[in-house]
Scaffold this motif. Sequence first.
Motif, PDB file in Angstrom:
ATOM      1  N   GLY A  30     124.044  85.846  72.011  1.00 44.19           N
ATOM      2  CA  GLY A  30     124.752  86.563  70.958  1.00 44.19           C
ATOM      3  C   GLY A  30     125.892  85.745  70.370  1.00 44.19           C
ATOM      4  O   GLY A  30     126.130  85.761  69.169  1.00 44.19           O
ATOM      5  N   GLN A  31     126.585  85.004  71.250  1.00 43.40           N
ATOM      6  CA  GLN A  31     127.679  84.197  70.738  1.00 43.40           C
ATOM      7  C   GLN A  31     127.160  83.106  69.811  1.00 43.40           C
ATOM      8  O   GLN A  31     127.780  82.761  68.817  1.00 43.40           O
ATOM      9  N   LEU A  36     124.892  86.130  62.514  1.00 44.92           N
ATOM     10  CA  LEU A  36     123.900  87.115  62.096  1.00 44.92           C
ATOM     11  C   LEU A  36     124.283  88.531  62.475  1.00 44.92           C
ATOM     12  O   LEU A  36     123.497  89.453  62.308  1.00 44.92           O
ATOM     13  N   ALA A  37     125.491  88.697  63.021  1.00 44.77           N
ATOM     14  CA  ALA A  37     125.840  90.008  63.588  1.00 44.77           C
ATOM     15  C   ALA A  37     125.719  91.134  62.575  1.00 44.77           C
ATOM     16  O   ALA A  37     125.487  92.283  62.935  1.00 44.77           O
ATOM     17  N   ALA A  38     125.861  90.814  61.289  1.00 44.48           N
ATOM     18  CA  ALA A  38     125.801  91.885  60.288  1.00 44.48           C
ATOM     19  C   ALA A  38     124.373  92.260  59.933  1.00 44.48           C
ATOM     20  O   ALA A  38     124.133  93.257  59.267  1.00 44.48           O
ATOM     21  N   ARG A  39     123.407  91.460  60.392  1.00 47.83           N
ATOM     22  CA  ARG A  39     122.014  91.751  60.044  1.00 47.83           C
ATOM     23  C   ARG A  39     121.230  91.948  61.341  1.00 47.83           C
ATOM     24  O   ARG A  39     120.653  91.014  61.880  1.00 47.83           O
ATOM     25  N   PRO A  40     121.217  93.198  61.804  1.00 49.71           N
ATOM     26  CA  PRO A  40     120.670  93.445  63.138  1.00 49.71           C
ATOM     27  C   PRO A  40     119.222  93.036  63.319  1.00 49.71           C
ATOM     28  O   PRO A  40     118.853  92.483  64.350  1.00 49.71           O
ATOM     29  N   VAL A  41     118.386  93.273  62.295  1.00 51.57           N
ATOM     30  CA  VAL A  41     116.978  92.939  62.479  1.00 51.57           C
ATOM     31  C   VAL A  41     116.810  91.431  62.592  1.00 51.57           C
ATOM     32  O   VAL A  41     116.096  90.923  63.459  1.00 51.57           O
ATOM     33  N   ALA A  46     115.844  86.646  65.891  1.00 46.78           N
ATOM     34  CA  ALA A  46     116.364  85.355  66.336  1.00 46.78           C
ATOM     35  C   ALA A  46     116.487  85.330  67.854  1.00 46.78           C
ATOM     36  O   ALA A  46     116.248  84.302  68.496  1.00 46.78           O
ATOM     37  N   TRP A  47     116.878  86.457  68.434  1.00 47.88           N
ATOM     38  CA  TRP A  47     116.958  86.551  69.898  1.00 47.88           C
ATOM     39  C   TRP A  47     115.596  86.295  70.514  1.00 47.88           C
ATOM     40  O   TRP A  47     115.452  85.575  71.495  1.00 47.88           O
ATOM     41  N   LEU A  48     114.585  86.907  69.901  1.00 53.17           N
ATOM     42  CA  LEU A  48     113.228  86.732  70.399  1.00 53.17           C
ATOM     43  C   LEU A  48     112.844  85.256  70.360  1.00 53.17           C
ATOM     44  O   LEU A  48     112.283  84.706  71.301  1.00 53.17           O
ATOM     45  N   ASP A  49     113.172  84.609  69.246  1.00 50.06           N
ATOM     46  CA  ASP A  49     112.883  83.188  69.113  1.00 50.06           C
ATOM     47  C   ASP A  49     113.586  82.376  70.188  1.00 50.06           C
ATOM     48  O   ASP A  49     112.999  81.477  70.793  1.00 50.06           O
ATOM     49  N   ALA A  50     114.868  82.699  70.386  1.00 55.94           N
ATOM     50  CA  ALA A  50     115.648  81.944  71.369  1.00 55.94           C
ATOM     51  C   ALA A  50     115.010  82.057  72.750  1.00 55.94           C
ATOM     52  O   ALA A  50     114.893  81.074  73.477  1.00 55.94           O
ATOM     53  N   LEU A 321     121.499  94.722  71.021  1.00 55.09           N
ATOM     54  CA  LEU A 321     122.519  94.271  70.080  1.00 55.09           C
ATOM     55  C   LEU A 321     123.912  94.455  70.665  1.00 55.09           C
ATOM     56  O   LEU A 321     124.778  93.599  70.488  1.00 55.09           O
ATOM     57  N   GLU A 322     124.094  95.569  71.372  1.00 58.91           N
ATOM     58  CA  GLU A 322     125.391  95.757  72.023  1.00 58.91           C
ATOM     59  C   GLU A 322     125.636  94.664  73.037  1.00 58.91           C
ATOM     60  O   GLU A 322     126.721  94.099  73.100  1.00 58.91           O
TER      61      GLU A 322
END
Lengths: 497, 481
Positions: A30-31, A36-41, A46-50, A321-322
């Motif tokens: 997340g850091q 991208l914090a303003a665009r949750p989807v 991106a998390w999935l990619d990471a 997201l949290e």
Amino acid sequence: MAALVDLAVRLDRDRSAPEPERRQRDRKIGQQLAPLAARPVAQTLAWLDALRRESEERESAAARWVHGASVALVLVGLLVGAAVAGGVFYYDGTRPVNVIHVLAVFVFLQLVTVLLTLLAALPARVTHWLPGMHALQQTLWLLSPGRLAGLMTRWLPQPDREQAQQLIGHARAHGALYRGVRQWAILTWAQSFAVAFNVAALATAMALVTFSDLAFGWSTTLRVDTETLAGIVQPLAWPWAWAWPAARPSVELIEASRYFRPVQIDPEVAPLLGQWWPFLVMCMAVYGLLPRVVLLGVALHQRRRAVVAAIRYHPAVRRLLERMNEPIVTTHDAGEAAQAESMVTSGHVATDWPRAEGPVCVIDWAQVPVEGATVDQLLQQRCGAMPEAKLEAGGARSVDEDARVIERAVGVVGEYGLIVMLVRAWEPPMAEVTDFLAQLRDALPHGRPIVVAPIGAEGLAPASANLEQWQRRLGTLGDPWLHVATLTTGDDAEVQT
Amino acid sequence: MQPVSEQPLFAVVGHPNKGKSSIVATLARDDSIAIAADPGTTRTAQRFPMSVDGQTLYTLIDTPGFQRARRVLAWLEQHAESDADRPAAVERFVRAHRNTGEFPDEVELLTPIIEGAGILYVVDGSIPYGSEYKAEMEVLRWTGRPRMALINPIGQADHIDQWQSALDQHFNNVRIFNALTADFEKQMQILEAFSQLRESWREPLQRAVDALKRHRKQAQHQSAEAIADMLVDMMQLQVRETLDPDADPEPRRKPLEEKYKAQMRRLEQREREAVESAYQHFRIQRVEQDVELREDLFSERSWVLFGLSRWQLIAAGGATGGALGIGADAAAGGLTFGVFTTLGTAAGAGAAWWSAQKLPQARVLWHRVGGKTVQCGPVRNPNFPFVVLNRALRHHALVAGRSHAQRGELTLSETPGAAEQQRGALNMLSEAERKALSPHIRRIGRGDRLDAAQRAELVELLERVLAAQESGQGRAGDLQA
């Protein structure tokens, strides 16, 4: 949509991971993804990619199944379309291809099914007003070819099949969230099938027209004359008539191509009969293929929107997201359990008042402003003698002064007396007190009783909890002639051995 | 002697009583710290670092209490060469007695101080001041570290004024802080007060306070989510069983109702636990009665085919027949004036009605096609979601306001009267907020599902309610003090 499936699989697998680990990992990611914090989807994907990059995985099996289902449906559609077209356009030279058949299968049937699709896809707000609509919709959903995709899970290899079925079950359980996705997914698959069907049919028809000599006619048992048919056929041709006039059957053509059983083809008319084909092909294209392509486009667009919404409002995604965007705040080390070595509680101390057999010496460690007379009276009651001397120790005095007090007290007590030490009940028994008592014991002759009397803050009676605390602590000294008892004589202050 | 620590470091020192550990438990939000009645529960110095994303912003150190202050002072006075030598003397004391076992508690509590910690001196404001405290205050003064006094009124009595004047002689900064009753706002204020001990500590402490405030908002958000989920789940809860079409439903009533109640209870428990852990209370012992369900929730329903009831089947049949009729009319070019449509609808409905009669008896592969479902729930009482909400709000208020030093049970008692319950917690809202919340609650009460946007709105409204609860509590607290 494959991304949604992948995401669902990943989140599901994640559930078994321990919470602190997940929190750390996701916060780290997340850091990195902070912009991208303003665009949750976008952040979720991106998390999935990471994660994929980290574990070097490609798409999950379930996502591959989604792709596979689409491909399979298209193939089946192509096959069926080609077969049907082959059947309808079959010409073995004895009878002309019946235009009515072509129109029925490739125009009217298509339009009816398109209509049914639209009915099935009506949003709930509209169907609410029409009775029976909901039941009809449910029936139509049952019949949709898109549901074949679900059935296809049976042919998947074992671990993939479980995963796929788990996902389907999961989607059903989260009905509200996935309903949109499910509906538009089924619709997309159905339209893919239909588009493939129409494309194959069109291609087959074109191939047959090009590579074989087809004759067309029309025939029906119903009493329909040329004008009537022209009245149906010519309006149908309206969308393309301006661009391709040959695709609009003229009245002469219609007149000429009627045939009855048994079939007798007028040789003069024979060459004309082939001229139906532009009309038929255009019909198939405009009334069969075109609506399907449009519907497919709409379905794909809506599906994408539904997928985005499903990702955005999925409860596990919310929590993800949290985890990613909220800083980890800890106020203590979770691992260390606070060390609590309780004081050794075993140990016995007498809790009664000994009888005074000699001079009584009072050592005031309490500095509670007590009436001297009151203390004297109470002592008289408790141990049967008035105090010989009253000394003060502790407080702000120095340790040396305390030592001198001990000397004097020993002098007073002599061989047969006892010492009464007044202490503050509300203060915990500290090492200073126990040190003092130890020194006192050393200095006193063998067997002299020492009574420690805790004094309460209000009216001399100590709180029972405090009294017990003093008894417990002093019990650990192992002094057999040490007593801890209260000076007052109230009922609840009385302590029985 | 080492210089004062760059990073805020606070040694919490004082008499051996529960005051120190309570303060540490409250500020470190740790409900696992042992706070026993007996003195000397803390024997070793324990560190409680507060960190954000792994970066430590400040550390609290819980220490054992002074046990032999006068002797320590006597030693120091003997071994100090001058006033300026005093801090060094303290250091020499610690080094000399580190392993002797003669002054174990004093060594434990002085070590972090000589290593650079600031001093928070804690006394119990509910007991009288005594001259024996002079020695420990003097020892602390000798360390030369920045220091501050906290009066923690543990019991009922009030000797605060006495303490205030005694402490003012030894400390520049004296504050009153009740570890058991301090709400979040007061806790943040005391943290900000700590920053007065040293200028360079102001910034990290401010960052810490900001992070804690943000964390608290997050706790409110998580609580709101948990409450929203619970409301929806509870209102939609139903338990079902399928029976043969001619089975008697009565014997299934009691077990089904028990199952329903058990699941209701579980839903509530889940929400309670979620709220408690959001506020980092992991060891609360809750005493609460189950929510009262006043209506009879048991019902039965017969169905014919594919779970469709008779009427649904007829409607579907009619619609299908009608559609075919439309087709026939169209083929006839409108000449039939819709006769086919009418006939089709009638025929379809008729066929469905006939089969609805017959199907329950029909068997497919030895299973009856039709069946009977008995179910318990869902609740349709429009007051019920308000009752549940009030209970949840009351629990939240108690949990959010509970300091981590408290160790007693959390008791939630039912207040009499349903109408009162409905007014109860919602009274704290403004008129506008109440108006905004009601339609959502009523929608939930009808059993409608909430779409994503509605749910997000509900969660936001609940968050505002919870935040209002907090500031309302603060106001009430001020009135009491």
